[in-house]
Design a protein around this motif. Structure first.
Motif, PDB file in Angstrom:
ATOM      1  N   ASP A 549       0.832  -1.210   0.000  1.00 18.08           N
ATOM      2  CA  ASP A 549       0.000   0.000   0.000  1.00 18.08           C
ATOM      3  C   ASP A 549       0.867   1.262   0.000  1.00 18.08           C
ATOM      4  O   ASP A 549       2.037   1.231   0.399  1.00 18.08           O
ATOM      5  CB  ASP A 549      -0.859  -0.038   1.279  1.00 18.08           C
ATOM      6  N   ASP A 550       0.298   2.359  -0.425  1.00 15.66           N
ATOM      7  CA  ASP A 550       0.923   3.696  -0.338  1.00 15.66           C
ATOM      8  C   ASP A 550       2.296   3.739  -0.998  1.00 15.66           C
ATOM      9  O   ASP A 550       3.202   4.439  -0.502  1.00 15.66           O
ATOM     10  CB  ASP A 550       1.060   4.134   1.135  1.00 15.66           C
ATOM     11  N   ASP A 572       0.485   5.555  -4.443  1.00 17.06           N
ATOM     12  CA  ASP A 572      -0.121   6.513  -3.519  1.00 17.06           C
ATOM     13  C   ASP A 572      -0.787   7.683  -4.244  1.00 17.06           C
ATOM     14  O   ASP A 572      -0.362   8.108  -5.321  1.00 17.06           O
ATOM     15  CB  ASP A 572       0.954   7.049  -2.556  1.00 17.06           C
ATOM     16  N   GLU A 606      -4.370   4.828  -6.377  1.00 15.23           N
ATOM     17  CA  GLU A 606      -5.292   5.291  -5.339  1.00 15.23           C
ATOM     18  C   GLU A 606      -5.630   6.761  -5.559  1.00 15.23           C
ATOM     19  O   GLU A 606      -4.793   7.526  -6.034  1.00 15.23           O
ATOM     20  CB  GLU A 606      -4.636   5.195  -3.967  1.00 15.23           C
TER      21      GLU A 606
END
Ligand code: C2E
Ligand code: MG
Ligand code: MG
Length: 672
Positions: A549-550, A572, A606
């Motif tokens: 993630d990120d 991200d 995202e």
């Protein structure tokens, strides 16, 4: 010492008893002596008895002389001694002799009979000249009986007196002997008591010395931290109160408080054990002491809690100097540590508060603490100065902290779901579960805020389990092809048996493992990469997908990409936001996506909010897009509507139609 005191007390009691006994015996002895004196008065009876015997001898002699001489003068002698004897009989009636007489009834009878007989003979003794020879012979004969009685009683009186004197002497001797024993015992006890009291005094002196030493030690212990030897909170509070009192309204007397806290100390304790944690704290204390010793304005360095240290400085000079010193401390503490043979990097955050003229300096430590938590909250490893606006933030944080545990326990924190659109098909590929909480007074609190607080307190374990459980249960109601992604914190890998937890939840809910994706951030990979990789591999063995993630924030080392066969890489929002306007952001995302595809990793972007961003992301080759454009996170009940909305939005963007954009699934591309 206690035993000696008991012996001492025992002897003291024994002596008191002995003393009382002596007093009793002595009183007894005095009484006995008085009685003896009284009894000795019976010596008179011995004298009376003896005198009676003498007097009869004199009378006998006088009568004998008269019988030979018939001389008048001898007759007068007889009359004279007869009167003396008569007087003796009256003495026999005196009370002193009566007691002796009463001792034997026969004795009284003997004397009384003799007195009567003598009373009859007495006139004859006065008239011996007139008596003829037969009468004189009869007189002598009768007198013999009287004499015998007087002689016998006199002899008894003498013998009794001698016996009684011997008895009294024996009794007195026995009592004196007893008294001698008691006195000797008393003196012995006194000597023993003196000896013991000397010994006890010596012990007392040594105990006093020990107590004094202990008091000094205790005072040292009370004011110093036993692990690092630094002054403790108590010492700091006292020293700070003194320094604060000297801070008036004058600019020239100002103090600064530096609140220092290690970043990730809990991890060291959790992963390497408390012995390593202690060794680290000692080293930190040494570095702090060494560094602060070089500060001319240093007032005190103390350890006030686990990994909380505080430095008090004289801030009368330039405030810039204080910040330079704080920065120097932070840098020194962030250097590599060698603990138990391995190298450790532990950062430090510093909060600085400097007294302001006219403001109560007593709040300085709290202000420095607030600045410290701000420093920690905004990325750690930095120095932050206290700003009065931080107070509100601090109070908000305290309020969140106070409510968090009960909110987790009462299941008040629940997941909302945000859809992830598949670029190739224009359909929903999955949803991400994002925790939501409405605080009773603060209203909705962002997960970014409360998960950080939950991580610091360890509550993230319970929170993470609740969200996972709820998300897996909810996912059973989603369409078959829609998976669910759940965020995991690195702390859950440390503090929880995360493998067991996930396995239990899948078993309990019955959700197939392939429908679950776990999202982790690179912080998990920073320390103990091997352990993290091992746990992640086991998840994959179970059939669970793993997403990084990120990506693009923090260090985002590309090496993380090859350390583990990630299923998904989430770029991200920070990059996505720039994609429409910044050519470089576009090429970075394009490069990351290309690299991920080379490694067989699907790419999700995202935070896509605009069609332009989505267009750019499709061009960059992202397979999945998540963002407000398709839909915000919604409660479970609203998810069907959110899915329809997302699909419609995708259709408007012609997603799902062959456009020539790089929308082919990465895995398919890799296998080709
Ligand atoms: P994340 O995992 O990267 O989640 C994505 C975040 O971006 C979410 O914020 C989401 O609402 C937000 N987002 C998605 N699309 C857009 C967009 O188009 N524009 C904007 N401005 N934002 C968008 P959220 O829900 O506030 O979550 C923040 C972070 O909190 C998450 O980042 C995740 O790291 C963490 N988090 C949320 N729920 C959990 C949880 O259950 N456990 C753990 N450990 N962390 C969680
Ligand atoms: Mg996430
Ligand atoms: Mg994210």
């Amino acid at each position: 010492m206690r035993r000696l005191t008991s012996v001492f007390n025992f002897i003291a009691v024994a002596m008191t008893v002995a003393l009382l006994t002596i007093i009793v015996v002595h009183t007894n002895l005095v009484t006995a002596t008085e009685q003896a004196m009284q009894r000795s008065s019976r010596y008179d009876s011995a004298w009376v008895g003896a005198a009676g015997r003498m007097e009869i001898l004199y009378l006998q002699k006088a009568l004998g002389n008269f019988l030979v001489s018939k001389d008048r003068r001898d007759a007068d002698q007889v009359a004279l001694f007869s009167e003396i004897l008569a007087n003796r009989f009256s003495i026999y009636n005196a009370p002193g002799f009566q007691a002796f007489m009463d001792m034997k009834p026969k004795r009284r009878h003997l004397i009384e009979t003799a007195a009567v007989e003598y009373g009859e003979l007495r006139p004859l003794l006065h008239a011996v000249e007139t008596l003829d020879a037969p009468a004189l012979a009869a007189l002598r004969q009768k007198l013999e009986r009287v004499f015998a009685a007087v002689d016998r009683v006199g002899a008894e009186a003498q013998a009794d007196s001698v016996n009684e004197a011997a008895q009294i002497r024996a009794e007195m001797q026995a009592k004196q002997k007893l008294q001698t024993w008691l006195v000797s015992g008393l003196f012995g006890s006194i000597a023993l008591l003196l000896g013991i009291s000397t010994l006890q005094n010596r012990f007392l002196r040594s105990a006093t010395r020990t107590a004094l030493r202990s008091a000094v030690d205790f005072s040292y212990l009370a004011h110093h931290d036993s692990l690092t030897g630094l002054p403790n909170r108590m010492a700091f509070t006292a020293e700070f109160a003194r320094a604060a009192a000297s801070c008036g309204d004058c600019e020239c007397t100002r103090i600064a408080v530096l609140a220092v806290d290690l970043d990730g100390f809990k991890n060291v304790n959790d992963r390497l054990g408390h012995a390593a944690g202690d060794a680290l704290l000692k080293e930190v204390a040494e570095r702090m002491t060494r560094t602060c010793a070089t500060f001319e304005n240093n007032l005190l360095t103390a350890r006030i809690g686990g990994d909380e240290f505080v430095v008090m400085l004289d801030a009368s000079g330039d405030a810039a100097l204080i910040f330079a010193q704080a920065e120097q401390l932070r840098a020194v503490l962030s250097e590599t540590y060698a603990i138990e043979g391995s190298s450790l990097i532990v950062g430090a955050s510093v909060g600085v508060a400097i007294s302001v003229p006219g403001r109560d300096p007593n709040s300085l430590l709290i202000d420095a603490d607030i600045a410290l938590s701000q420093a920690k909250g905004s990325g750690k490893g930095r120095v932050m100065e206290f700003d009065p606006a931080m107070h509100d933030i601090f109070i908000r944080r305290a309020s969140i902290e106070a409510e968090l545990a009960s909110a987790i326990a009462k299941d008040e924190i629940i997941p909302h779901y945000q859809i992830k659109m598949d670029v190739a098909s224009g359909r929903v590929r999955g949803v991400e579960a994002l925790a939501r909480w409405t605080h009773p007074t603060l209203g909705p609190v962002s997960p970014g805020e409360f998960t950080r607080i939950a991580e610091e307190s360890g509550l993230i374990v319970a929170l993470g389990r609740n969200v996972l459980q709820r998300a897996c249960r909810d996912a059973l109601c989603f369409p078959e092809e829609v998976g669910v992604a759940v965020n995991l914190s690195a702390i859950q890998f440390i503090r929880d048996d995360i493998l067991g937890t996930v396995r239990d939840v899948l078993d309990a809910t019955g959700l197939p493992a392939h429908r679950l994706t776990l999202e982790v951030t690179e912080t998990l990979m920073i320390s103990e990469t091997d352990r993290a990789v091992d746990i992640l591999s086991r998840f994959r063995d179970m059939g669970v997908s793993i997403a990084l993630d990120d990506f693009g924030t923090g260090y985002s080392a590309l090496s993380y990409l090859r350390q583990f066969p990630w299923d998904e890489l989430k770029i991200d929002r920070a990059f996505v936001m720039e994609m429409e306007t910044d050519e470089r952001a576009r090429s970075i995302v394009g490069s990351i996506a290309a690299m991920a595809h080379q490694l067989g990793i699907n790419v999700t972007a995202e935070g896509a909010e605009t069609p332009g961003q989505i267009e750019a992301l499709r061009d960059a080759g992202c397979e999945t897009i998540q963002g407000y454009h398709f839909g915000r996170p919604v409660p479970f009940d609203d998810l069907p509507r959110a899915i329809l909305h997302g699909v419609a939005a995708a259709a408007r963007l012609h997603m799902g139609e062959a456009t020539g954009h790089g929308r082919t699934d990465a895995r398919r591309r890799l296998s080709a």
